[in-house]
Design a protein around this motif. Structure first.
Motif, PDB file in Angstrom:
ATOM      1  N   PHE A  90       0.872  -1.153   0.157  1.00  7.14           N
ATOM      2  CA  PHE A  90      -0.169  -0.161  -0.218  1.00  7.14           C
ATOM      3  C   PHE A  90       0.774   1.410  -0.172  1.00  7.14           C
ATOM      4  N   ILE A  91       1.942   1.326   0.948  1.00  6.90           N
ATOM      5  CA  ILE A  91       2.466   2.699   0.704  1.00  6.90           C
ATOM      6  C   ILE A  91       3.675   3.075  -0.358  1.00  6.90           C
ATOM      7  N   VAL A  93       2.674   1.651  -3.223  1.00 11.85           N
ATOM      8  CA  VAL A  93       1.969   2.183  -4.632  1.00 11.85           C
ATOM      9  C   VAL A  93       1.354   3.695  -4.708  1.00 11.85           C
ATOM     10  N   LEU A  94       0.806   4.029  -2.957  1.00  8.45           N
ATOM     11  CA  LEU A  94       0.375   5.365  -2.908  1.00  8.45           C
ATOM     12  C   LEU A  94       1.755   6.236  -2.891  1.00  8.45           C
ATOM     13  N   PHE A  97       1.479   6.769  -6.743  1.00  6.18           N
ATOM     14  CA  PHE A  97       0.180   7.292  -7.227  1.00  6.18           C
ATOM     15  C   PHE A  97       0.804   9.654  -6.658  1.00  6.18           C
ATOM     16  N   GLU A 302      -4.038   2.358  -9.878  1.00  4.15           N
ATOM     17  CA  GLU A 302      -3.027   2.165  -8.377  1.00  4.15           C
ATOM     18  C   GLU A 302      -4.027   2.653  -7.706  1.00  4.15           C
ATOM     19  N   MET A 303      -5.230   3.420  -7.368  1.00  4.30           N
ATOM     20  CA  MET A 303      -6.376   3.585  -6.297  1.00  4.30           C
ATOM     21  C   MET A 303      -6.690   2.540  -6.015  1.00  4.30           C
ATOM     22  N   MET A 306      -4.766   0.297  -4.283  1.00  4.94           N
ATOM     23  CA  MET A 306      -4.436   0.423  -2.742  1.00  4.94           C
ATOM     24  C   MET A 306      -5.974   0.335  -1.792  1.00  4.94           C
ATOM     25  N   SER A 309      -5.192  -3.282  -1.223  1.00  7.53           N
ATOM     26  CA  SER A 309      -4.911  -3.589  -0.530  1.00  7.53           C
ATOM     27  C   SER A 309      -5.716  -3.420   1.612  1.00  7.53           C
ATOM     28  N   LEU A 310      -5.860  -1.603   0.925  1.00  5.33           N
ATOM     29  CA  LEU A 310      -6.081  -1.619   3.007  1.00  5.33           C
ATOM     30  C   LEU A 310      -7.152  -1.955   3.241  1.00  5.33           C
TER      31      LEU A 310
END
Length: 320
Positions: A90-91, A93-94, A97, A302-303, A306, A309-310
């Protein structure tokens, strides 16, 4: 629970595709660096237009390894329900992003951004001379240092100093940097061969940025089919020229394996005639909307990654 399993399956399948794609790119990069000759022979038969891939083997290795890492984190984290890996995924990809959104904004504004910036600098520089040169010791010292270092006069030319405090308080004199004579510098003594500091700075940058250009151009040449920052002459007298004895690297050639790509044949039929700077600027201006659209599309994907995954991460906490 069925929704949770569906999200797990989506997470696994999507990242499995990323993992396999990254493995393929990584494999191509390793193949190119280990046995570029055989790779080039096969590529020449299947897709001759992609021959320049041999020049970016390390870039393929870096991109492939990154995609493999992302795919592994997503797949393993989803299958094993590993909270740590899901959070790392998540981190990462964030961060990607955020970088892509910033890049899309910059690309959209790029066509006018440089002109706006230069115009702002020009207005500020000329205003500082007109209002404060000869009155403010800091501004006067700053401009004297710049003019002495770059052997220039004013931002645009000597006329920038007309009606400045220095001009008005010294009986219409100009700074000594603008004249042939160092004692009296009136309008008739102006040395018109002395450039403004803006043009002088541009010449300085063109003269001293060849090494940085050589490093960056090896990557640019694949996509933009160009040679040098301006053209192949940028490599002359460079470290590469002195070390290899060639006027230009093989990446400048249409076909790096051709016998004509000997480092001395500078005909347009052998090497790319245009420089990479103009090629990149033209491409960005021409395709800014498309580039930004692709970036936004990738950002949407990507959103979703995220969010999934979150969601999995939060549900795992609830289960445990």
């Amino acid at each position: 629970m069925s929704c949770f399993k569906f999200l797990k399956m989506m997470m696994f399948c999507c990242n499995c595709i990323v993992f396999l794609g990254g493995s393929a790119i990584l494999g191509v990069g390793v193949w190119v660096k280990v046995d570029g000759g055989s790779f080039l022979d096969i590529l020449a038969k299947l897709a001759p237009q992609l021959k320049q891939l041999v020049n970016v083997g390390y870039l393929c290795i870096a991109i492939g390894a990154f995609l493999v890492l992302i795919g592994f984190l997503g797949c393993y984290g989803a299958v094993k329900e590993n909270k740590c890996m899901l959070m790392i995924f998540f981190i990462i990809v964030l961060l990607i992003f955020i970088a892509q959104i910033a890049g899309a904004v910059v690309i959209l504004a790029f066509s006018g951004l440089a002109d706006i910036f230069i115009t702002y600098i020009r207005i500020w520089a000329v205003k500082s001379i007109k209002d404060e040169y000869g009155d403010s010791s800091d501004i006067t010292t700053l401009w004297d240092t710049v003019m002495n270092e770059f052997k220039c006069c004013g931002f645009n030319d000597f006329d920038d100093f007309t009606n400045s405090p220095f001009y008005n308080n010294s009986l219409n004199k100009y700074p000594k940097h603008c004249c042939k004579s160092q004692s009296n510098c009136f309008g008739g003594d102006i040395n018109h061969s002395v450039m403004g500091c803006y043009n002088s700075l541009l010449d300085f940058l063109k003269t001293n940025t060849k090494i940085l250009g050589i490093v960056a151009l090896g990557i640019c040449v694949l996509e933009f089919q160009c040679c040098g920052l301006n053209n192949y002459t940028d490599f002359i007298q460079s470290s590469y020229h002195k070390l290899k004895g060639r006027l230009y690297p093989k990446s400048c050639c249409h076909d790096p394996s051709s016998p004509h790509c000997d480092g001395f044949d500078t005909s347009d039929a052998t090497i790319y005639p245009k420089g990479c700077f103009n090629a990149v600027i033209t491409m960005i201006k021409k395709n800014s909307a498309v580039i930004s659209g692709v970036a936004v599309g990738i950002a949407i994907i990507e959103m979703l990654a995220m969010v999934i995954s979150l969601t999995l991460f939060i549900n795992l906490f609830r289960i445990t």
